[in-house]
Write a protein that holds these residues in place. Sequence first.
Motif, PDB file in Angstrom:
ATOM      1  N   ALA A  30      78.210  18.455  18.357  1.00 48.11           N
ATOM      2  CA  ALA A  30      78.410  19.121  17.065  1.00 48.11           C
ATOM      3  C   ALA A  30      77.355  20.187  16.810  1.00 48.11           C
ATOM      4  CB  ALA A  30      78.392  18.080  15.943  1.00 48.11           C
ATOM      5  N   ALA A  31      76.165  20.029  17.382  1.00 40.78           N
ATOM      6  CA  ALA A  31      75.085  20.997  17.150  1.00 40.78           C
ATOM      7  C   ALA A  31      75.359  22.333  17.817  1.00 40.78           C
ATOM      8  CB  ALA A  31      73.755  20.431  17.644  1.00 40.78           C
ATOM      9  N   ILE A  32      76.141  22.337  18.865  1.00 40.33           N
ATOM     10  CA  ILE A  32      76.483  23.589  19.549  1.00 40.33           C
ATOM     11  C   ILE A  32      77.858  24.004  19.036  1.00 40.33           C
ATOM     12  CG2 ILE A  32      76.861  24.687  21.772  1.00 40.33           C
ATOM     13  CD1 ILE A  32      75.164  22.298  22.928  1.00 40.33           C
ATOM     14  N   PRO A  33      77.939  25.082  18.284  1.00 41.85           N
ATOM     15  CA  PRO A  33      79.212  25.418  17.612  1.00 41.85           C
ATOM     16  C   PRO A  33      80.242  26.055  18.536  1.00 41.85           C
ATOM     17  CG  PRO A  33      77.514  26.982  16.996  1.00 41.85           C
ATOM     18  CD  PRO A  33      76.859  25.948  17.866  1.00 41.85           C
ATOM     19  N   SER A  42      80.573  35.570   8.931  1.00 40.04           N
ATOM     20  CA  SER A  42      80.646  35.166   7.528  1.00 40.04           C
ATOM     21  C   SER A  42      81.411  33.841   7.411  1.00 40.04           C
ATOM     22  CB  SER A  42      81.338  36.244   6.704  1.00 40.04           C
ATOM     23  OG  SER A  42      82.648  36.435   7.182  1.00 40.04           O
ATOM     24  N   PRO A  43      81.124  33.029   6.466  1.00 40.40           N
ATOM     25  CA  PRO A  43      80.215  33.268   5.347  1.00 40.40           C
ATOM     26  C   PRO A  43      78.755  33.086   5.738  1.00 40.40           C
ATOM     27  CG  PRO A  43      81.160  31.073   5.172  1.00 40.40           C
ATOM     28  CD  PRO A  43      81.801  31.734   6.358  1.00 40.40           C
ATOM     29  N   ILE A  44      77.904  33.708   4.963  1.00 36.00           N
ATOM     30  CA  ILE A  44      76.464  33.588   5.142  1.00 36.00           C
ATOM     31  C   ILE A  44      75.978  32.449   4.242  1.00 36.00           C
ATOM     32  CG2 ILE A  44      74.242  34.759   4.915  1.00 36.00           C
ATOM     33  CD1 ILE A  44      75.948  35.992   7.080  1.00 36.00           C
ATOM     34  N   ILE A  45      75.283  31.495   4.836  1.00 36.99           N
ATOM     35  CA  ILE A  45      74.755  30.353   4.072  1.00 36.99           C
ATOM     36  C   ILE A  45      73.239  30.373   4.182  1.00 36.99           C
ATOM     37  CG2 ILE A  45      74.737  27.845   3.829  1.00 36.99           C
ATOM     38  CD1 ILE A  45      77.476  27.838   5.236  1.00 36.99           C
ATOM     39  N   LEU A  46      72.579  30.459   3.040  1.00 40.67           N
ATOM     40  CA  LEU A  46      71.112  30.496   2.982  1.00 40.67           C
ATOM     41  C   LEU A  46      70.543  31.606   3.876  1.00 40.67           C
ATOM     42  CD1 LEU A  46      70.319  26.666   3.055  1.00 40.67           C
ATOM     43  CD2 LEU A  46      70.396  28.179   1.065  1.00 40.67           C
ATOM     44  N   GLY A  47      71.229  32.718   3.924  1.00 44.96           N
ATOM     45  CA  GLY A  47      70.749  33.872   4.676  1.00 44.96           C
ATOM     46  C   GLY A  47      71.036  33.839   6.162  1.00 44.96           C
ATOM     47  N   MET A  48      71.798  32.902   6.620  1.00 46.21           N
ATOM     48  CA  MET A  48      72.118  32.841   8.054  1.00 46.21           C
ATOM     49  C   MET A  48      73.624  32.619   8.224  1.00 46.21           C
ATOM     50  SD  MET A  48      70.488  29.167   9.056  1.00 46.21           S
ATOM     51  CE  MET A  48      69.370  28.759   7.736  1.00 46.21           C
ATOM     52  N   PRO A  49      74.166  33.049   9.363  1.00 51.27           N
ATOM     53  CA  PRO A  49      75.596  32.825   9.606  1.00 51.27           C
ATOM     54  C   PRO A  49      75.934  31.328   9.563  1.00 51.27           C
ATOM     55  CG  PRO A  49      74.652  34.230  11.299  1.00 51.27           C
ATOM     56  CD  PRO A  49      73.522  33.739  10.461  1.00 51.27           C
ATOM     57  N   TYR A  50      77.146  31.022   9.217  1.00 49.41           N
ATOM     58  CA  TYR A  50      77.510  29.619   9.036  1.00 49.41           C
ATOM     59  C   TYR A  50      77.359  28.817  10.321  1.00 49.41           C
ATOM     60  CZ  TYR A  50      82.112  30.329  11.175  1.00 49.41           C
ATOM     61  OH  TYR A  50      83.129  30.589  12.046  1.00 49.41           O
ATOM     62  N   TRP A  51      77.589  29.459  11.481  1.00 51.17           N
ATOM     63  CA  TRP A  51      77.432  28.710  12.735  1.00 51.17           C
ATOM     64  C   TRP A  51      75.970  28.341  12.961  1.00 51.17           C
ATOM     65  CZ3 TRP A  51      74.115  30.899  16.088  1.00 51.17           C
ATOM     66  CH2 TRP A  51      73.902  32.268  15.993  1.00 51.17           C
ATOM     67  N   ALA A  52      75.028  29.217  12.544  1.00 52.72           N
ATOM     68  CA  ALA A  52      73.607  28.891  12.674  1.00 52.72           C
ATOM     69  C   ALA A  52      73.228  27.772  11.706  1.00 52.72           C
ATOM     70  CB  ALA A  52      72.759  30.131  12.424  1.00 52.72           C
ATOM     71  N   PHE A  53      73.812  27.813  10.502  1.00 49.83           N
ATOM     72  CA  PHE A  53      73.543  26.755   9.530  1.00 49.83           C
ATOM     73  C   PHE A  53      74.046  25.410  10.047  1.00 49.83           C
ATOM     74  CE2 PHE A  53      74.679  24.221   5.811  1.00 49.83           C
ATOM     75  CZ  PHE A  53      73.459  24.191   5.163  1.00 49.83           C
ATOM     76  N   ILE A  54      75.253  25.405  10.625  1.00 48.05           N
ATOM     77  CA  ILE A  54      75.802  24.157  11.185  1.00 48.05           C
ATOM     78  C   ILE A  54      74.910  23.656  12.321  1.00 48.05           C
ATOM     79  CG2 ILE A  54      77.734  23.232  12.528  1.00 48.05           C
ATOM     80  CD1 ILE A  54      79.562  25.094  10.847  1.00 48.05           C
ATOM     81  N   SER A  55      74.486  24.547  13.165  1.00 49.01           N
ATOM     82  CA  SER A  55      73.616  24.161  14.276  1.00 49.01           C
ATOM     83  C   SER A  55      72.288  23.608  13.765  1.00 49.01           C
ATOM     84  CB  SER A  55      73.380  25.363  15.185  1.00 49.01           C
ATOM     85  OG  SER A  55      72.612  24.995  16.290  1.00 49.01           O
ATOM     86  N   VAL A  57      71.735  22.155  10.821  1.00 44.19           N
ATOM     87  CA  VAL A  57      71.968  20.846  10.190  1.00 44.19           C
ATOM     88  C   VAL A  57      72.077  19.747  11.248  1.00 44.19           C
ATOM     89  CG1 VAL A  57      73.678  19.502   8.901  1.00 44.19           C
ATOM     90  CG2 VAL A  57      72.976  21.749   8.074  1.00 44.19           C
ATOM     91  N   PHE A  58      72.820  20.007  12.312  1.00 41.94           N
ATOM     92  CA  PHE A  58      72.966  18.970  13.344  1.00 41.94           C
ATOM     93  C   PHE A  58      71.701  18.807  14.171  1.00 41.94           C
ATOM     94  CE2 PHE A  58      77.501  19.416  12.443  1.00 41.94           C
ATOM     95  CZ  PHE A  58      77.825  18.078  12.326  1.00 41.94           C
ATOM     96  N   SER A  59      70.921  19.859  14.319  1.00 44.19           N
ATOM     97  CA  SER A  59      69.630  19.722  15.007  1.00 44.19           C
ATOM     98  C   SER A  59      68.681  18.849  14.195  1.00 44.19           C
ATOM     99  CB  SER A  59      69.003  21.094  15.237  1.00 44.19           C
ATOM    100  OG  SER A  59      69.798  21.846  16.107  1.00 44.19           O
ATOM    101  N   LEU A  60      68.649  19.060  12.890  1.00 44.39           N
ATOM    102  CA  LEU A  60      67.824  18.203  12.029  1.00 44.39           C
ATOM    103  C   LEU A  60      68.352  16.766  12.029  1.00 44.39           C
ATOM    104  CD1 LEU A  60      67.171  20.632   9.042  1.00 44.39           C
ATOM    105  CD2 LEU A  60      65.586  19.966  10.862  1.00 44.39           C
ATOM    106  N   SER A  61      69.668  16.618  12.096  1.00 45.14           N
ATOM    107  CA  SER A  61      70.251  15.279  12.185  1.00 45.14           C
ATOM    108  C   SER A  61      69.820  14.582  13.466  1.00 45.14           C
ATOM    109  CB  SER A  61      71.777  15.348  12.133  1.00 45.14           C
ATOM    110  OG  SER A  61      72.206  15.918  10.939  1.00 45.14           O
TER     111      SER A  61
END
Length: 92
Positions: A30-33, A42-55, A57-61
Amino acid sequence: MHKRPKGDRPVKEPIRKPWIWVVMAIILLAAIPWYLPGGTVSPIILGMPYWAFISLVFSLSLCAYLSWLCLYEWDVVEEEEERARADAKREE
């Protein structure tokens, strides 16, 4: 309380539990989108592309999961070692 000899105690190691590896594989996949459409930003979440945000989140998980494994699913320090450290601190 009867204490079993050191050689008879079951060893608690994560390598012997398959569910630990399954969860780790799911988090890593899941960490590798790779499952998202390519070239989208897009969309941009917290200033980063959503795929980077997903990555992220799963890296922190994965970090949290590995920390939990080390704390609760792995006997890193034997009871005798902990007792010796506690005795050494009391003597100081």
